[in-house]
Write a protein that holds these residues in place. Structure first.
Motif, PDB file in Angstrom:
ATOM      1  N   PHE A 153     -41.405 103.811  -1.212  1.00 20.46           N
ATOM      2  CA  PHE A 153     -40.621 104.121  -2.410  1.00 20.46           C
ATOM      3  C   PHE A 153     -41.335 103.608  -3.644  1.00 20.46           C
ATOM      4  O   PHE A 153     -41.814 102.475  -3.678  1.00 20.46           O
ATOM      5  CB  PHE A 153     -39.225 103.498  -2.337  1.00 20.46           C
ATOM      6  N   VAL A 154     -41.424 104.474  -4.625  1.00 19.40           N
ATOM      7  CA  VAL A 154     -41.895 104.102  -5.957  1.00 19.40           C
ATOM      8  C   VAL A 154     -40.681 104.272  -6.853  1.00 19.40           C
ATOM      9  O   VAL A 154     -40.093 105.352  -6.888  1.00 19.40           O
ATOM     10  CB  VAL A 154     -43.057 105.006  -6.420  1.00 19.40           C
ATOM     11  N   LYS A 155     -40.308 103.208  -7.543  1.00 18.89           N
ATOM     12  CA  LYS A 155     -39.080 103.249  -8.352  1.00 18.89           C
ATOM     13  C   LYS A 155     -39.418 103.101  -9.825  1.00 18.89           C
ATOM     14  O   LYS A 155     -39.931 102.062 -10.246  1.00 18.89           O
ATOM     15  CB  LYS A 155     -38.120 102.154  -7.901  1.00 18.89           C
ATOM     16  N   ASN A 156     -39.115 104.134 -10.590  1.00 20.83           N
ATOM     17  CA  ASN A 156     -39.232 104.052 -12.041  1.00 20.83           C
ATOM     18  C   ASN A 156     -37.930 103.465 -12.577  1.00 20.83           C
ATOM     19  O   ASN A 156     -36.854 103.942 -12.213  1.00 20.83           O
ATOM     20  CB  ASN A 156     -39.436 105.438 -12.660  1.00 20.83           C
ATOM     21  N   SER A 195     -44.091 110.794 -12.815  1.00 23.25           N
ATOM     22  CA  SER A 195     -43.608 110.328 -11.510  1.00 23.25           C
ATOM     23  C   SER A 195     -44.549 110.739 -10.386  1.00 23.25           C
ATOM     24  O   SER A 195     -44.849 109.937  -9.498  1.00 23.25           O
ATOM     25  CB  SER A 195     -42.198 110.859 -11.250  1.00 23.25           C
ATOM     26  N   LEU A 196     -45.020 111.971 -10.426  1.00 22.62           N
ATOM     27  CA  LEU A 196     -45.940 112.412  -9.378  1.00 22.62           C
ATOM     28  C   LEU A 196     -47.267 111.677  -9.461  1.00 22.62           C
ATOM     29  O   LEU A 196     -47.880 111.359  -8.433  1.00 22.62           O
ATOM     30  CB  LEU A 196     -46.149 113.923  -9.447  1.00 22.62           C
ATOM     31  N   ALA A 197     -47.734 111.375 -10.669  1.00 20.38           N
ATOM     32  CA  ALA A 197     -48.975 110.605 -10.819  1.00 20.38           C
ATOM     33  C   ALA A 197     -48.811 109.217 -10.203  1.00 20.38           C
ATOM     34  O   ALA A 197     -49.714 108.721  -9.506  1.00 20.38           O
ATOM     35  CB  ALA A 197     -49.370 110.514 -12.290  1.00 20.38           C
ATOM     36  N   GLU A 198     -47.669 108.595 -10.436  1.00 18.41           N
ATOM     37  CA  GLU A 198     -47.387 107.288  -9.832  1.00 18.41           C
ATOM     38  C   GLU A 198     -47.331 107.408  -8.305  1.00 18.41           C
ATOM     39  O   GLU A 198     -47.877 106.576  -7.586  1.00 18.41           O
ATOM     40  CB  GLU A 198     -46.064 106.718 -10.357  1.00 18.41           C
ATOM     41  N   GLY A 199     -46.647 108.436  -7.831  1.00 13.87           N
ATOM     42  CA  GLY A 199     -46.542 108.639  -6.389  1.00 13.87           C
ATOM     43  C   GLY A 199     -47.886 108.919  -5.749  1.00 13.87           C
ATOM     44  O   GLY A 199     -48.174 108.442  -4.645  1.00 13.87           O
ATOM     45  N   LEU A 200     -48.712 109.674  -6.425  1.00 12.39           N
ATOM     46  CA  LEU A 200     -50.047 109.992  -5.912  1.00 12.39           C
ATOM     47  C   LEU A 200     -50.850 108.723  -5.663  1.00 12.39           C
ATOM     48  O   LEU A 200     -51.544 108.595  -4.655  1.00 12.39           O
ATOM     49  CB  LEU A 200     -50.758 110.909  -6.897  1.00 12.39           C
ATOM     50  N   ARG A 201     -50.742 107.768  -6.569  1.00 12.01           N
ATOM     51  CA  ARG A 201     -51.462 106.502  -6.400  1.00 12.01           C
ATOM     52  C   ARG A 201     -50.968 105.719  -5.187  1.00 12.01           C
ATOM     53  O   ARG A 201     -51.695 104.893  -4.636  1.00 12.01           O
ATOM     54  CB  ARG A 201     -51.334 105.654  -7.670  1.00 12.01           C
ATOM     55  N   ALA A 202     -49.737 105.974  -4.768  1.00  9.19           N
ATOM     56  CA  ALA A 202     -49.174 105.258  -3.619  1.00  9.19           C
ATOM     57  C   ALA A 202     -49.488 105.931  -2.287  1.00  9.19           C
ATOM     58  O   ALA A 202     -49.236 105.356  -1.232  1.00  9.19           O
ATOM     59  CB  ALA A 202     -47.660 105.116  -3.784  1.00  9.19           C
ATOM     60  N   CYS A 203     -50.048 107.140  -2.317  1.00  9.80           N
ATOM     61  CA  CYS A 203     -50.363 107.866  -1.085  1.00  9.80           C
ATOM     62  C   CYS A 203     -51.596 107.275  -0.414  1.00  9.80           C
ATOM     63  O   CYS A 203     -52.594 106.985  -1.074  1.00  9.80           O
ATOM     64  CB  CYS A 203     -50.592 109.356  -1.380  1.00  9.80           C
ATOM     65  N   CYS A 242     -41.788 108.613  -1.767  1.00  7.45           N
ATOM     66  CA  CYS A 242     -40.605 109.113  -2.456  1.00  7.45           C
ATOM     67  C   CYS A 242     -40.496 108.380  -3.789  1.00  7.45           C
ATOM     68  O   CYS A 242     -40.285 107.164  -3.813  1.00  7.45           O
ATOM     69  CB  CYS A 242     -39.385 108.863  -1.581  1.00  7.45           C
ATOM     70  N   VAL A 243     -40.680 109.114  -4.884  1.00  7.30           N
ATOM     71  CA  VAL A 243     -40.579 108.518  -6.209  1.00  7.30           C
ATOM     72  C   VAL A 243     -39.143 108.696  -6.690  1.00  7.30           C
ATOM     73  O   VAL A 243     -38.651 109.817  -6.792  1.00  7.30           O
ATOM     74  CB  VAL A 243     -41.561 109.177  -7.203  1.00  7.30           C
TER      75      VAL A 243
END
Length: 167
Positions: free
Chosen positions: A69-72, A81-89, A39-40
């Protein structure tokens, strides 16, 4: 058959808490639940959305879904945001969910089954058609249909995105 996947969603301050709650409900109703959900939080989201996110976190815990959680610190926009979240998957398969969409309960099961068929081992992405509703989910106002065969996609890919993606 591989059934493990990450769910991915970005949320920002202008989301509707009611629509977000309905979107989360439809994710939790999937016939195959994600093993983790990323969840970003795209910038500060405010108290009302935070309460819905806390509820979802609790529901994920009750179902053994790991939540990440990815928090900007500031709103960066959906793409970043999705690029950041993708890296966390953590999983090879990723189910992309929008914060205001209702998902059919079988959505991920159908897509995972398709990806797991021997004849589809070279497929990198799958999508679906979309039914659009007015403020009341009872009133269908349109459908977004995209090409479904390889040849149709190949013909259209340079004219428009051949996959549905909500704005």
């Amino acid at each position: 058959m591989v059934e493990d996947y990450s769910g991915l969603m970005s949320i920002y301050s202008k989301e509707s808490p009611d629509l977000l709650r309905n979107a989360f409900d439809s994710i939790l109703a999937q016939t195959i639940l994600p093993k983790e959900f990323v969840c970003v939080l795209d910038g500060p989201i405010g108290l009302n959305l935070t309460e819905v996110v806390k509820w979802f976190k609790s529901e994920c815990s009750n179902r053994n879904i790991k939540i990440v959680f990815v928090k900007n610190p500031v709103n960066c926009g959906l793409g970043i945001s999705l690029a950041e979240g993708l890296r966390a998957c953590s999983y090879e398969y990723i189910g992309r969910f929008d914060s205001d969409d209702l998902n059919n309960p079988e959505r991920m099961e159908v897509m995972l089954n398709y990806m797991n068929e021997d004849k589809n081992q070279d497929i990198a992405v799958v999508g679906s058609q979309i039914a659009e509703f007015s403020d009341s989910p009872q009133r269908l106002i349109g459908r977004r249909k995209v090409p479904i065969s390889f040849n149709e996609v190949a013909q259209k890919v340079f004219l428009r995105n051949p996959l549905n993606h909500m704005d």
